[in-house]
Structures are given as structure tokens and as C-alpha cells.
Write a protein that holds these residues in place. Structure first.
Motif, PDB file in Angstrom:
ATOM      1  N   SER A  99       0.828  -1.209   0.000  1.00 19.76           N
ATOM      2  CA  SER A  99       0.000   0.000   0.000  1.00 19.76           C
ATOM      3  C   SER A  99       0.856   1.249   0.000  1.00 19.76           C
ATOM      4  O   SER A  99       0.580   2.206  -0.739  1.00 19.76           O
ATOM      5  CB  SER A  99      -0.930  -0.005   1.220  1.00 19.76           C
ATOM      6  OG  SER A  99      -1.750  -1.164   1.236  1.00 19.76           O
ATOM      7  N   ALA A 100       1.906   1.257   0.818  1.00 15.64           N
ATOM      8  CA  ALA A 100       2.799   2.418   0.864  1.00 15.64           C
ATOM      9  C   ALA A 100       3.504   2.614  -0.471  1.00 15.64           C
ATOM     10  O   ALA A 100       3.739   3.744  -0.914  1.00 15.64           O
ATOM     11  CB  ALA A 100       3.819   2.256   1.986  1.00 15.64           C
ATOM     12  N   GLY A 101       3.837   1.498  -1.130  1.00 13.64           N
ATOM     13  CA  GLY A 101       4.493   1.598  -2.432  1.00 13.64           C
ATOM     14  C   GLY A 101       3.608   2.215  -3.496  1.00 13.64           C
ATOM     15  O   GLY A 101       4.106   2.883  -4.419  1.00 13.64           O
ATOM     16  N   MET A 102       2.297   2.013  -3.386  1.00 12.48           N
ATOM     17  CA  MET A 102       1.368   2.593  -4.359  1.00 12.48           C
ATOM     18  C   MET A 102       1.052   4.054  -4.049  1.00 12.48           C
ATOM     19  O   MET A 102       0.737   4.830  -4.955  1.00 12.48           O
ATOM     20  CB  MET A 102       0.072   1.778  -4.378  1.00 12.48           C
ATOM     21  CG  MET A 102       0.250   0.331  -4.829  1.00 12.48           C
ATOM     22  SD  MET A 102       0.812   0.162  -6.536  1.00 12.48           S
ATOM     23  CE  MET A 102      -0.628   0.749  -7.422  1.00 12.48           C
ATOM     24  N   LEU A 103       1.148   4.439  -2.766  1.00 14.03           N
ATOM     25  CA  LEU A 103       0.737   5.784  -2.365  1.00 14.03           C
ATOM     26  C   LEU A 103       1.892   6.782  -2.319  1.00 14.03           C
ATOM     27  O   LEU A 103       1.658   7.991  -2.430  1.00 14.03           O
ATOM     28  CB  LEU A 103       0.070   5.740  -0.977  1.00 14.03           C
ATOM     29  CG  LEU A 103      -1.244   4.940  -0.890  1.00 14.03           C
ATOM     30  CD1 LEU A 103      -1.687   4.839   0.564  1.00 14.03           C
ATOM     31  CD2 LEU A 103      -2.318   5.605  -1.737  1.00 14.03           C
ATOM     32  N   ARG A 136       8.316   6.229   2.288  1.00 12.20           N
ATOM     33  CA  ARG A 136       7.607   4.952   2.275  1.00 12.20           C
ATOM     34  C   ARG A 136       8.108   4.045   3.404  1.00 12.20           C
ATOM     35  O   ARG A 136       7.313   3.455   4.139  1.00 12.20           O
ATOM     36  CB  ARG A 136       7.784   4.279   0.925  1.00 12.20           C
ATOM     37  CG  ARG A 136       7.000   2.988   0.806  1.00 12.20           C
ATOM     38  CD  ARG A 136       6.849   2.553  -0.639  1.00 12.20           C
ATOM     39  NE  ARG A 136       8.113   2.252  -1.260  1.00 12.20           N
ATOM     40  CZ  ARG A 136       8.600   2.876  -2.341  1.00 12.20           C
ATOM     41  NH1 ARG A 136       7.924   3.859  -2.896  1.00 12.20           N
ATOM     42  NH2 ARG A 136       9.749   2.516  -2.861  1.00 12.20           N
ATOM     43  N   LEU A 137       9.432   3.950   3.561  1.00 14.27           N
ATOM     44  CA  LEU A 137       9.998   3.101   4.604  1.00 14.27           C
ATOM     45  C   LEU A 137       9.614   3.618   5.989  1.00 14.27           C
ATOM     46  O   LEU A 137       9.248   2.843   6.880  1.00 14.27           O
ATOM     47  CB  LEU A 137      11.519   3.030   4.461  1.00 14.27           C
ATOM     48  CG  LEU A 137      12.257   2.204   5.515  1.00 14.27           C
ATOM     49  CD1 LEU A 137      11.762   0.756   5.513  1.00 14.27           C
ATOM     50  CD2 LEU A 137      13.767   2.248   5.288  1.00 14.27           C
ATOM     51  N   GLY A 138       9.694   4.945   6.179  1.00 14.22           N
ATOM     52  CA  GLY A 138       9.326   5.516   7.462  1.00 14.22           C
ATOM     53  C   GLY A 138       7.869   5.258   7.818  1.00 14.22           C
ATOM     54  O   GLY A 138       7.545   4.929   8.967  1.00 14.22           O
ATOM     55  N   ALA A 139       6.989   5.374   6.831  1.00 13.91           N
ATOM     56  CA  ALA A 139       5.564   5.121   7.073  1.00 13.91           C
ATOM     57  C   ALA A 139       5.315   3.658   7.429  1.00 13.91           C
ATOM     58  O   ALA A 139       4.542   3.352   8.348  1.00 13.91           O
ATOM     59  CB  ALA A 139       4.760   5.508   5.836  1.00 13.91           C
ATOM     60  N   ARG A 151      16.109  -2.951   4.106  1.00 17.27           N
ATOM     61  CA  ARG A 151      15.658  -1.842   3.252  1.00 17.27           C
ATOM     62  C   ARG A 151      16.353  -0.533   3.630  1.00 17.27           C
ATOM     63  O   ARG A 151      16.600   0.318   2.772  1.00 17.27           O
ATOM     64  CB  ARG A 151      14.148  -1.701   3.357  1.00 17.27           C
ATOM     65  CG  ARG A 151      13.416  -2.881   2.698  1.00 17.27           C
ATOM     66  CD  ARG A 151      11.946  -2.745   2.783  1.00 17.27           C
ATOM     67  NE  ARG A 151      11.470  -1.522   2.153  1.00 17.27           N
ATOM     68  CZ  ARG A 151      10.218  -1.086   2.239  1.00 17.27           C
ATOM     69  NH1 ARG A 151       9.322  -1.791   2.938  1.00 17.27           N
ATOM     70  NH2 ARG A 151       9.850   0.011   1.640  1.00 17.27           N
ATOM     71  N   LEU A 152      16.639  -0.375   4.908  1.00 16.45           N
ATOM     72  CA  LEU A 152      17.393   0.810   5.333  1.00 16.45           C
ATOM     73  C   LEU A 152      18.791   0.802   4.729  1.00 16.45           C
ATOM     74  O   LEU A 152      19.286   1.831   4.248  1.00 16.45           O
ATOM     75  CB  LEU A 152      17.463   0.854   6.855  1.00 16.45           C
ATOM     76  CG  LEU A 152      18.167   2.073   7.477  1.00 16.45           C
ATOM     77  CD1 LEU A 152      17.426   3.353   7.130  1.00 16.45           C
ATOM     78  CD2 LEU A 152      18.267   1.915   8.989  1.00 16.45           C
ATOM     79  N   LEU A 153      19.432  -0.359   4.732  1.00 16.36           N
ATOM     80  CA  LEU A 153      20.741  -0.478   4.100  1.00 16.36           C
ATOM     81  C   LEU A 153      20.663  -0.171   2.610  1.00 16.36           C
ATOM     82  O   LEU A 153      21.568   0.455   2.040  1.00 16.36           O
ATOM     83  CB  LEU A 153      21.291  -1.892   4.304  1.00 16.36           C
ATOM     84  CG  LEU A 153      21.879  -2.222   5.673  1.00 16.36           C
ATOM     85  CD1 LEU A 153      22.205  -3.699   5.766  1.00 16.36           C
ATOM     86  CD2 LEU A 153      23.125  -1.398   5.943  1.00 16.36           C
TER      87      LEU A 153
END
Length: 334
Positions: free
Chosen positions: A45-49, A56-59, A84-86
Motif C-alpha cells: 500500500s505504501a508503495g502505491m501511495l 515509504r519506509l518511514g511510514a 531496506r534501510l541499508l
């Protein structure tokens, strides 16, 4: 991953994304809001929004913290979001960064890590996802296909993989230093940061052999006894009794994980007497951990790893097995 990859063969990426979210939402509800499924749904969902990777990662991290706050310190949270942070620091996927990151977490949480299994972490995960997709499709199909044999073979093969194993749980400060060095290396690519990581990892794994004193640990095995005597400047140890239970595998659930986490490479075992709650786990321990010698008979004096052990009351003959237990006096040379 597998669902979206398949849908993209037949439609545009955004359409495939929406359908994947809908299917994932349905499966999330079907599986009772399972943490892993919720995380995947939030990520899709975050990837689409959101377009920005950092936002996106923070959300996603914030939503999952609110959903299950007590999971923040677990591998289910730290591995996916840490990787993903790396990737944000590096700008692209890097196998070495993934390897070094999961290595630290495995050592801290489990006390040991198999390097071959770690190298195969990503490809085996992909195979598992495709097998899972096949099982989901067949569950809605009128056809009956037995995938149990294939799944059993896959899990059995993955479980039997063995390679070079690193043991020894690092201290929290060592973990933080290694993670900081890894982030710096991912950002700058300088070998100095990688050298710091490697040096701290080596010291953590070799610390058992550098310790100058004896330690005695009473291992919690439930009803029964199991004590571990760690020796100075040595990766060997002495175990007095192994515990044992009729209801659980004490050797694989308590003894072996603890020995590996302490960086112990081999043990000599003294069995005080043969009651199950004192010696029941010995056989399983010998199957999967190096046991040099087992002592279960009375002797005037023993010498194990340069440690002198005097056995007391060796000539007594009692009717009770407990009353005939070995009684040992340890002399550390002081």
C-alpha cells in the motif's frame, strides 16, 4: 512478490499492484491479521501511495510499530526493515550488505550462524514464495494436487544444509558498533568501516578463548540438573549432568543453543547418576554437539582439560541411585 510478478506478465504494473494489494488484503483477513501478511500489505500500500523511498519506509515502520509494538525488537521487524534501510544508504540491493547484516542479528538472537544457510537465504526465500503461491492457487482450484511431498523435500533439504558455523553471542555494544560500521560502509564504501566490522566480529567470536577465568553456570533445564564450567583461555568446557525430560528435547532446545551462544566448541560430560532428569539429554547432545569424553564411574582422581577433579566417597555402596551419585571436588590450582 510471486503474485505481482505473475500478474505483470498479463497487465500493466500499476494494475498488477492494485490486484496484488486486494489479494493480499483478502489473505491477511483469512489468516487472522497475521503479522507477516500485515507487513506485506502495508508495504504494498505504501508503495502505491508514496513515491519517495525514505517516506515509504518511514511510514511502514511507523504503522508496524503501532500494529505490534512488542515486535520492534524481533527478527520479524529488524530483518526486513533493516535490509531496506541499508538499501537506502547504498541505493541498490547488495548481497554483501544483506549477508553482514543478518549475520549480526543471527549471532545476537541465536548465538550462532551457519554461513552457507545465510548465503542461500535470498534464493531459498524466492523458492519458498513460489511454492506458497502454487499452494494458494491450488487451494481455490477444483483439481487435487498433492504438494506435500515437494514441500517436505524442500524443507528437509534446507534443514540439512550445513557449512561453516560461527558461534558466540556478541555483547549489545559490539552489535551496535558493527551495525554502525555496516551503515557507514554501505554509505561510503570505505574499507575502513568494513575492517572495524570484521575486527569487532572476530573479537566477539573469539572472546571465549580470551577469557582468563573460570565461570560456572547452572543451565535452566526444568526439573533436573545441568551445570557448565567454562575454562580459562579455552573453547572447551565441562558439563555436569545434562538434564532430561520426557516432554521436550532438552539437548536441542536448551543445551546446544546455550553452548553455541557461549562460544563453546566441545564439552566433557560428568554424569552424577543415571536418572533421566540428570542424564536423559546425553544421547541427543552427543548426536549434534562435540562431546570429547563422558565420565560416569567413580575414580579417585580425574584430569579434564588440565583441571584436577577429586571424587569423594568412591568406596561407598548405597541402595539408592541418588545416594550413589558422584561427588566431585574441583581444584583450580589456587
Amino acid at each position: 512478490y510471486a503474485i505481482r510478478k505473475t500478474l505483470k506478465l498479463f497487465m500493466y504494473d500499476r494494475q498488477a499492484g492494485y490486484i496484488t494489494i486486494a489479494v493480499t488484503a483478502l489473505l491477511t483477513v483469512m489468516f487472522g491479521l497475521n503479522y507477516a501478511w500485515v507487513r506485506v500489505l502495508v508495504s504494498l500500500s505504501a508503495g502505491m501511495l508514496m513515491e519517495n523511498d525514505r517516506d515509504r519506509l518511514g511510514a511502514e515502520m511507523a504503522v508496524m510499530c503501532l500494529f505490534r509494538p512488542y515486535y520492534v525488537g524481533s527478527l520479524s521487524y529488524l530483518i526486513p526493515f533493516g535490509l531496506r534501510l541499508l538499501r537506502l544508504f547504498q541505493g541498490k540491493y547488495n548481497v554483501l550488505h544483506q549477508f553482514l547484516y543478518i549475520l549480526v542479528l543471527d549471532l545476537y538472537f541465536y548465538g550462532y550462524c551457519d554461513l552457507l544457510e545465510l548465503l542461500l537465504f535470498r534464493p531459498l526465500g524466492r523458492v519458498g514464495s513460489w511454492m506458497y503461491l502454487a499452494a494458494l492457487i491450488m487451494s481455490f482450484s477444483p483439481l487435487s494436487v498433492n504438494l506435500s511431498a515437494a514441500a517436505g523435500y524442500y524443507l528437509s533439504a534446507a534443514d540439512k544444509l550445513g557449512g561453516l558455523e560461527i558461534t558466540g553471542r556478541p555483547a549489545l555494544i559490539a552489535v551496535l558498533i558493527m551495525l554502525a560500521a555496516l551503515l557507514k560502509y554501505a554509505e561510503s564504501g570505505r574499507l575502513r568501516s568494513l575492517t572495524v566490522y570484521t575486527a569487532v566480529l572476530a573479537i566477539s567470536c573469539l572472546w571465549r578463548g580470551l577469557m582468563p577465568f573460570y565461570t560456572v553456570t547452572q543451565i535452566d533445564v526444568g526439573q533436573g540438573d545441568a551445570a557448565l564450567i567454562s575454562l580459562p583461555f579455552s573453547f572447551e568446557a565441562i558439563m555436569i549432568d545434562t538434564g532430561g525430560s520426557l516432554y521436550r528435547d532438552v539437548a536441542h532446545r536448551q543445551l546446544i543453543p546455550y553452548l553455541k551462544s557461549m562460544g563453546v566448541h566441545s564439552v566433557s560430560v560428568i554424569i552424577s547418576h543415571d536418572d533421566h532428569d540428570h542424564a536423559g539429554a546425553l544421547a541427543c547432545l552427543m548426536e549434534d554437539f562435540p562431546v570429547k569424553t563422558v565420565y560416569r564411574e567413580n575414580a579417585a582422581e580425574l584430569s579434564i582439560c588440565s583441571l584436577r577433579i577429586n571424587q569423594l566417597l568412591t568406596d561407598r555402596k548405597a541402595e539408592s541411585v541418588n545416594d550413589n551419585s558422584l561427588i566431585d571436588l574441583f581444584d583450580i590450582g589456587r
